[in-house]
Design a protein around this motif. Structure first.
Motif, PDB file in Angstrom:
ATOM      1  N   ALA A  99       0.823  -1.210   0.000  1.00 23.93           N
ATOM      2  CA  ALA A  99       0.000   0.000   0.000  1.00 23.93           C
ATOM      3  C   ALA A  99       0.857   1.260   0.000  1.00 23.93           C
ATOM      4  O   ALA A  99       0.489   2.280  -0.596  1.00 23.93           O
ATOM      5  CB  ALA A  99      -0.933  -0.005   1.207  1.00 23.93           C
ATOM      6  N   ARG A 100       2.014   1.188   0.634  1.00 24.27           N
ATOM      7  CA  ARG A 100       2.881   2.369   0.717  1.00 24.27           C
ATOM      8  C   ARG A 100       3.507   2.700  -0.635  1.00 24.27           C
ATOM      9  O   ARG A 100       3.537   3.861  -1.048  1.00 24.27           O
ATOM     10  CB  ARG A 100       3.987   2.134   1.760  1.00 24.27           C
ATOM     11  CG  ARG A 100       4.935   3.321   1.921  1.00 24.27           C
ATOM     12  CD  ARG A 100       6.050   3.028   2.904  1.00 24.27           C
ATOM     13  NE  ARG A 100       6.973   2.000   2.435  1.00 24.27           N
ATOM     14  CZ  ARG A 100       7.959   2.209   1.563  1.00 24.27           C
ATOM     15  NH1 ARG A 100       8.138   3.408   1.028  1.00 24.27           N
ATOM     16  NH2 ARG A 100       8.764   1.216   1.206  1.00 24.27           N
ATOM     17  N   VAL A 101       4.011   1.677  -1.350  1.00 22.75           N
ATOM     18  CA  VAL A 101       4.771   1.948  -2.571  1.00 22.75           C
ATOM     19  C   VAL A 101       3.884   2.123  -3.802  1.00 22.75           C
ATOM     20  O   VAL A 101       4.321   2.696  -4.801  1.00 22.75           O
ATOM     21  CB  VAL A 101       5.820   0.854  -2.834  1.00 22.75           C
ATOM     22  CG1 VAL A 101       6.770   0.727  -1.652  1.00 22.75           C
ATOM     23  CG2 VAL A 101       5.172  -0.479  -3.160  1.00 22.75           C
ATOM     24  N   LEU A 102       2.634   1.658  -3.739  1.00 21.69           N
ATOM     25  CA  LEU A 102       1.739   1.798  -4.884  1.00 21.69           C
ATOM     26  C   LEU A 102       1.085   3.177  -4.908  1.00 21.69           C
ATOM     27  O   LEU A 102       0.764   3.744  -3.854  1.00 21.69           O
ATOM     28  CB  LEU A 102       0.636   0.734  -4.834  1.00 21.69           C
ATOM     29  CG  LEU A 102       1.016  -0.671  -5.291  1.00 21.69           C
ATOM     30  CD1 LEU A 102      -0.053  -1.673  -4.876  1.00 21.69           C
ATOM     31  CD2 LEU A 102       1.237  -0.704  -6.803  1.00 21.69           C
ATOM     32  N   VAL A 103       0.895   3.704  -6.095  1.00 26.60           N
ATOM     33  CA  VAL A 103       0.143   4.947  -6.242  1.00 26.60           C
ATOM     34  C   VAL A 103      -1.322   4.650  -5.935  1.00 26.60           C
ATOM     35  O   VAL A 103      -1.764   3.495  -6.008  1.00 26.60           O
ATOM     36  CB  VAL A 103       0.276   5.520  -7.666  1.00 26.60           C
ATOM     37  CG1 VAL A 103       1.727   5.814  -7.989  1.00 26.60           C
ATOM     38  CG2 VAL A 103      -0.325   4.571  -8.697  1.00 26.60           C
ATOM     39  N   PRO A 104      -2.128   5.652  -5.581  1.00 27.54           N
ATOM     40  CA  PRO A 104      -3.566   5.429  -5.401  1.00 27.54           C
ATOM     41  C   PRO A 104      -4.172   4.807  -6.657  1.00 27.54           C
ATOM     42  O   PRO A 104      -3.904   5.247  -7.772  1.00 27.54           O
ATOM     43  CB  PRO A 104      -4.107   6.833  -5.145  1.00 27.54           C
ATOM     44  CG  PRO A 104      -2.944   7.574  -4.546  1.00 27.54           C
ATOM     45  CD  PRO A 104      -1.735   7.036  -5.248  1.00 27.54           C
ATOM     46  N   GLY A 105      -4.937   3.760  -6.483  1.00 29.84           N
ATOM     47  CA  GLY A 105      -5.495   3.056  -7.622  1.00 29.84           C
ATOM     48  C   GLY A 105      -4.554   2.044  -8.241  1.00 29.84           C
ATOM     49  O   GLY A 105      -4.901   1.398  -9.234  1.00 29.84           O
ATOM     50  N   GLY A 106      -3.343   1.897  -7.655  1.00 33.62           N
ATOM     51  CA  GLY A 106      -2.367   0.950  -8.178  1.00 33.62           C
ATOM     52  C   GLY A 106      -2.807  -0.498  -8.005  1.00 33.62           C
ATOM     53  O   GLY A 106      -3.711  -0.803  -7.219  1.00 33.62           O
ATOM     54  N   THR A 107      -2.145  -1.381  -8.741  1.00 30.02           N
ATOM     55  CA  THR A 107      -2.540  -2.786  -8.808  1.00 30.02           C
ATOM     56  C   THR A 107      -1.535  -3.673  -8.085  1.00 30.02           C
ATOM     57  O   THR A 107      -0.330  -3.568  -8.314  1.00 30.02           O
ATOM     58  CB  THR A 107      -2.634  -3.251 -10.276  1.00 30.02           C
ATOM     59  OG1 THR A 107      -3.602  -2.443 -10.957  1.00 30.02           O
ATOM     60  CG2 THR A 107      -3.044  -4.709 -10.361  1.00 30.02           C
ATOM     61  N   ALA A 108      -2.040  -4.559  -7.237  1.00 29.62           N
ATOM     62  CA  ALA A 108      -1.209  -5.576  -6.589  1.00 29.62           C
ATOM     63  C   ALA A 108      -1.638  -6.939  -7.102  1.00 29.62           C
ATOM     64  O   ALA A 108      -2.797  -7.339  -6.927  1.00 29.62           O
ATOM     65  CB  ALA A 108      -1.357  -5.518  -5.073  1.00 29.62           C
ATOM     66  N   VAL A 109      -0.721  -7.645  -7.760  1.00 28.77           N
ATOM     67  CA  VAL A 109      -0.997  -8.974  -8.292  1.00 28.77           C
ATOM     68  C   VAL A 109      -0.385  -9.997  -7.342  1.00 28.77           C
ATOM     69  O   VAL A 109       0.822  -9.984  -7.102  1.00 28.77           O
ATOM     70  CB  VAL A 109      -0.415  -9.141  -9.707  1.00 28.77           C
ATOM     71  CG1 VAL A 109      -0.676 -10.550 -10.229  1.00 28.77           C
ATOM     72  CG2 VAL A 109      -0.979  -8.092 -10.655  1.00 28.77           C
ATOM     73  N   ILE A 110      -1.220 -10.871  -6.814  1.00 28.17           N
ATOM     74  CA  ILE A 110      -0.763 -11.935  -5.930  1.00 28.17           C
ATOM     75  C   ILE A 110      -1.071 -13.265  -6.596  1.00 28.17           C
ATOM     76  O   ILE A 110      -2.234 -13.587  -6.867  1.00 28.17           O
ATOM     77  CB  ILE A 110      -1.471 -11.886  -4.554  1.00 28.17           C
ATOM     78  CG1 ILE A 110      -1.306 -10.513  -3.904  1.00 28.17           C
ATOM     79  CG2 ILE A 110      -0.943 -13.002  -3.649  1.00 28.17           C
ATOM     80  CD1 ILE A 110       0.099 -10.163  -3.512  1.00 28.17           C
ATOM     81  N   ALA A 111      -0.030 -14.037  -6.897  1.00 33.95           N
ATOM     82  CA  ALA A 111      -0.196 -15.375  -7.461  1.00 33.95           C
ATOM     83  C   ALA A 111       0.414 -16.359  -6.476  1.00 33.95           C
ATOM     84  O   ALA A 111       1.607 -16.271  -6.177  1.00 33.95           O
ATOM     85  CB  ALA A 111       0.494 -15.471  -8.818  1.00 33.95           C
TER      86      ALA A 111
END
Length: 208
Positions: A107-119
């Motif tokens: 959450a800290r390094v992503l811009v607002p609206g950024g995407t986190a892909v978890i596989a």
């Protein structure tokens, strides 16, 4: 994060071809792969002309990836400024990390609206913990990630890729290399847990 430098899977369980993960990513923006291992996915994304940076606890354990920028760091303490990327990828890595700290860092390094892909792997029964496996530490139910992500992220999609996981293990058994992945005891635990493999796409809330 624990990884095996000599593992056929590149230091982590990776049942999906890199194109599968790449196909889930936004078309533009800066990408960070956390726990990039020997750089299979990293190289694939670079070949597509993507702006991608790898993060690995001990980058020197793996051969250099041509043209890649790889930083030394862990998911729980990423070596990146605040809001410095549009997409993060954790492929078969989240289950090896401290989940609360890792999600805070995403959450800290992503811009607002950024995407986190978890596989990663998940359990179709009860969650399990493998105390001695360097490749899989925590296998939670498919919905178990919600508790970690729900405060800061919104789930956009989930895809079940269990077929790929089974194919990978079957191929390893037939080739006599299953021991490179997991011990017989660990495999039995995962069988009892009805282990599957999924891809979660999360979006960081603008007011997380």
């Amino acid at each position: 994060m624990c990884q095996l430098p000599d593992c056929r899977a590149g230091g982590k369980l990776s049942p999906c071809h890199p194109s599968v993960i790449a196909g889930k990513l936004p078309q533009d923006g800066r990408i960070v792969e956390i726990g990039c291992g020997c750089g299979v996915l990293l190289s694939y994304l670079l070949g597509q002309g993507r702006d991608v940076t790898g993060v690995e606890p001990e980058p020197g354990r793996f051969p250099p990836v041509e043209g890649a920028r790889i930083l030394a760091g862990r998911a729980e303490d990423l070596p990146l400024p605040d809001e410095s990327c549009e997409t993060t990828i954790m492929e078969c890595v989240f289950s090896l990390c401290q989940p609360e700290a890792s999600v805070r860092e995403l959450a800290r390094v992503l811009v607002p609206g950024g995407t986190a892909v978890i596989a990663d792997m998940f359990s179709q029964a009860e969650g399990v913990t493998l105390h001695h496996s360097p490749m899989v530490r925590r296998v939670c139910p498919a919905g178990g990630l919600y508790a970690y992500f729900q405060e800061r992220f919104t789930l956009c999609s989930f895809e079940d890729h269990t077929t790929g996981l089974r194919s990978m293990f079957l191929q390893a058994v037939l080739q006599g290399t299953a021991g490179d992945l997991l011990s017989p005891g660990d495999l039995q635990i995962l069988k009892q847990a009805k282990a599957g493999y999924g891809i979660w796409i999360w979006k960081k809330r603008c007011c997380s």
